[in-house]
Design an enzyme around this catalytic site. Structure first.
Site, PDB file in Angstrom:
ATOM      1  N   GLY A  72      62.913 141.090   5.554  1.00  0.00           N
ATOM      2  CA  GLY A  72      62.833 141.941   4.374  1.00  0.00           C
ATOM      3  C   GLY A  72      61.423 142.070   3.837  1.00  0.00           C
ATOM      4  O   GLY A  72      60.998 143.141   3.439  1.00  0.00           O
TER       5      GLY A  72
ATOM      6  N   GLY B  52      63.003 131.143  -3.497  1.00  0.00           N
ATOM      7  CA  GLY B  52      64.393 130.935  -3.134  1.00  0.00           C
ATOM      8  C   GLY B  52      64.781 129.490  -2.951  1.00  0.00           C
ATOM      9  O   GLY B  52      65.668 128.973  -3.651  1.00  0.00           O
TER      10      GLY B  52
ATOM     11  N   GLU C 146      55.047 133.322   1.236  1.00  0.00           N
ATOM     12  CA  GLU C 146      54.037 134.356   1.056  1.00  0.00           C
ATOM     13  C   GLU C 146      52.593 133.884   1.174  1.00  0.00           C
ATOM     14  O   GLU C 146      51.708 134.681   1.495  1.00  0.00           O
ATOM     15  CB  GLU C 146      54.258 135.033  -0.306  1.00  0.00           C
ATOM     16  CG  GLU C 146      55.357 136.065  -0.215  1.00  0.00           C
ATOM     17  CD  GLU C 146      56.158 136.220  -1.492  1.00  0.00           C
ATOM     18  OE1 GLU C 146      56.223 137.348  -1.996  1.00  0.00           O
ATOM     19  OE2 GLU C 146      56.729 135.237  -1.980  1.00  0.00           O
TER      20      GLU C 146
END
Length: 692
Positions: A233, A504, A657
């Site tokens: 994603g 998450g 990230e």
């Protein structure tokens, strides 16, 4: 705060628990659902950038054998509210950007649906459009906040009045870039008895339900969203886009038959977001020893007329290096383009490119080694908040990386090393990414049939949630991994935050730990069948006491062909400080993936917008270049052995990230060292080197 967990399963490089299902093809993705007699939907998109539709001729499409229905704004079911402009589709003849959804064809096969969609003819009333980002655009404005809720501007001291001993000021640009996960955005929609079931490719099932419910006029409990497996994603699936509403509308008229909608690669370039292009003016000033006295970072970027999205491009600069005079600004212009959205490390990835290349230029102006300049500007407190860091180990990352990379043997002179036709150079850049925690998650643990069922509506978009969250649960319960059965990816499970912002595992893990502690407190280590306990993400008072960020050092070696200008990257190294590592195998994969995406950002990725027609022309893998296996040679990622006791019960800060942040700058700095040419405009393509 809960004591740190004793390592049992945590820290073990466990193989992916879902790996066999994925490599054998038994893992069902959004469009793989074995539903009976599905219909297939194919969107119809606007072919102008601004205006309105006078009429749509659907007769040729509707008369095609196998076509069940053709929907446009004239006959589509009505939506309940236009409060969410991106999702307000097929309700109006107005056109806000090229590629906007203006219709959908339902047919017995995807091939028939696609053919029929091409037969729809639309009569447009065109209006002049504006799709080009310019630094001097007359309609630039300051947004109230930038993603997610930072002030658009910040200032300490008086940067404009400061007169440093050494100063650099340059304009850096990054292009529009598009997420390209392996699995395209897809939805299988089923209406039954007034309830909607969506098998959706999403980073958050509960986020999909919460956003869609008001638009469709449904109670949230009447929408079920299922996504046990997601094929990537990178942020683009962090919220439902308009195609999910399109699938729901199509299913509403399908008379009970399921509807499958899979966006093509080309359609994704208009419908699921992208990284905004940026123009960034960075001014750095220092004394002659390299201590920063001025930091300015001014950003111009675009949003859409449909809905505002403001990327937080300069926010990372506010905290990475200290200076008594510090100013950052963001300016937007609303253009007739699709809405920008999250792309891996939004803000930090393009922003730190500019800051870290500017730091390299300042080091050169000061006559200092780039590593030394960064080390001399290590703050004791967070420059943005004044809080102490929960952990700041950037200097250690730089030192360890330099030793591993062989930085000491580097000749600082640009163009000093050559082998045959190739000029060789090395570069370095710092990385940073904030630790985020998303509130609101809950979890349930139940003992059944000799094992522990751990239920939470989390998502696994290929990052390893199935495995890492199982390891966290096993440690919290004091059990073996094979005694834990994890259930995720369904709104029938307890609510969970979205998988985004590297938050998450930290958010869900803290929630699962809370449930496990409550379970053990109630039932001990010998529970009975059916024993159950609920947990919620606990409050963390340390969030108000500490600045929590991850850091890293990126090193790159490049080889530049003097005849062709081709840049190759034979070697990259990243050393990161990310808190506790739950699963080294998964973490290494995430960091290497981020670094590879940074290499792709540095050398290849550029969505080319045609100003005449308002669309991205290189909208497929044949023309939108991303790094391939041949581009990625030796990429090594490692990390410091640490635990952040303030971040969460597991001591982690997230890794999704930070791997991309700084990678492009390290490569750009290496190209300068190899050739003497400073490229400030990504991507670094041969023409920019040859013309210099």
């Amino acid at each position: 705060m809960t004591d740190l967990l004793r390592p049992r399963a945590i820290g073990v490089p466990l193989e992916r628990l879902d790996g066999r299902a994925k490599v054998t093809g038994t893992a069902n993705y959004a469009a793989d659902q074995p539903v009976p007699a599905p219909l297939h939907a194919h969107p119809v998109q606007a072919t102008i950038a601004r205006g309105r539709m006078r009429a749509a001729d659907v007769h040729a499409a509707a008369d095609l054998d196998g076509v069940v229905a053709v929907l446009t704004w004239e006959n589509a079911p009505r939506l309940a509210t236009d409060a969410d402009p991106e999702l307000w589709i097929l309700q109006s003849p107005e056109i806000a950007f090229r590629g906007q959804l203006i219709g959908v064809v339902l047919a017995e096969s995807p091939e028939i649906a696609r053919h029929a969609a091409d037969l729809v003819r639309v009569d447009y009333e065109r209006e002049p459009h504006d799709v080009v980002l310019r630094c001097n655009h007359p309609e630039l404005y300051a947004p109230e906040t930038v993603n997610p809720a930072f002030p658009a501007d910040s200032e300490v001291g008086d940067a404009a009045a400061a007169r440093p001993e050494v100063e650099v000021e340059q304009l850096y640009t990054t292009p529009m870039e598009h997420n390209n996960p392996m699995e395209p955005h897809a939805t299988t929609a089923i209406w039954s008895g007034g309830e909607l079931v969506l098998h959706d490719s999403t980073q958050g099932v509960h986020a999909v339900r919460a956003r869609l419910a008001p638009v469709l006029g449904l109670d949230p409990e009447r929408i079920r969203v299922i996504a046990p497996h997601v094929g990537g994603g990178f942020g683009s699936k962090g919220t439902p886009h308009a195609h999910v509403v399109l699938a729901a509308l199509a299913a509403r008229v399908a008379e009970g038959r399921p509807v499958k909608l899979v966006l093509t690669r080309q359609q994704m370039f208009a419908l699921v977001g992208y990284r905004t292009p940026t123009a960034q003016r960075v001014r750095l000033g220092a004394d002659r020893d390299g201590h920063l006295t001025v930091v300015e970072h001014h950003v111009v970027e675009q949003t859409a007329t449909v809905q505002e999205f403001a990327e937080q491009t300069a926010v990372g600069t506010r905290m990475v290096y200290p200076a008594p005079n510090h100013r950052t600004t963001h300016r937007l212009v609303a253009l007739d383009v699709p809405i920008p959205f999250w792309m891996r490390a939004p803000g930090e990835a393009p922003g730190m490119f500019a800051t870290e290349v500017a730091m390299d230029e300042l080091a050169e102006a000061c006559g200092l080694d780039p590593l030394l300049l960064r080390s001399r500007n290590e703050p004791e407190l967070d420059p943005a908040t004044g809080l102490p860091f929960s952990a700041r180990h950037l200097a250690e990352c730089l030192r360890e990386g330099a030793e591993r990379f062989g930085w000491a043997e580097r000749d600082p002179r640009p163009g000093a090393r050559r082998e045959g036709r190739e000029l060789i150079g090395t570069g370095v850049a710092s990385s940073t990414y904030p630790r985020y925690a998303m509130p609101g998650s809950t979890a349930t643990i139940r003992f059944r049939d000799g094992g522990y069922e751990v239920r939470i509506g989390a998502a696994d978009l290929g990052t390893g949630t199935w495995t890492a969250l199982t390891q966290i649960a096993a440690d919290a319960l004091g059990r073996r991994v094979d005694e834990v059965r994890l259930e995720i990816g369904d709104t029938d499970l307890p609510v969970a935050s979205v998988a985004g912002g590297s938050s998450g595992l930290g958010s869900w893990g803290a929630t699962v730990v809370d449930a496990a502690e409550r379970f053990r407190s109630k039932f001990g280590d010998d529970p009975a069948d059916g024993d159950e306990a609920d947990g919620a993400m606990p409050e963390n008072p340390d969030e108000q006491r500490y600045a929590m960020h991850s850091f890293g050092a990126q090193f790159a070696e490049v080889r530049v062909d003097v005849d062709t200008g081709e840049v190759r990257v034979p070697r990259m190294l990243g050393v990161f400080s990310v808190g506790r590592v739950i699963n080294p195998r998964l973490v290494r994969s995430q960091l290497i993936g981020g670094m590879t995406m940074g290499l792709s950002m540095a050398l290849h990725e550029h969505s080319v917008l045609d100003p005449q027609f308002g669309h991205v022309v290189n909208h497929d893998f044949a023309q939108y270049h991303i790094a391939a296996h041949a581009d990625v040679l030796d990429v090594e990622a490692t990390w410091l052995d640490e635990v952040d006791p303030h971040a969460n019960p597991m001591g982690l800060r997230g890794v999704g990230e930070i791997g991309i942040v700084g990678a492009a700058a390290a490569i750009a700095n290496a190209v300068r060292h190899a050739t003497g040419v400073r490229v400030r405009d990504l991507p670094i393509t041969p023409d920019k080197l040859l013309t210099a």
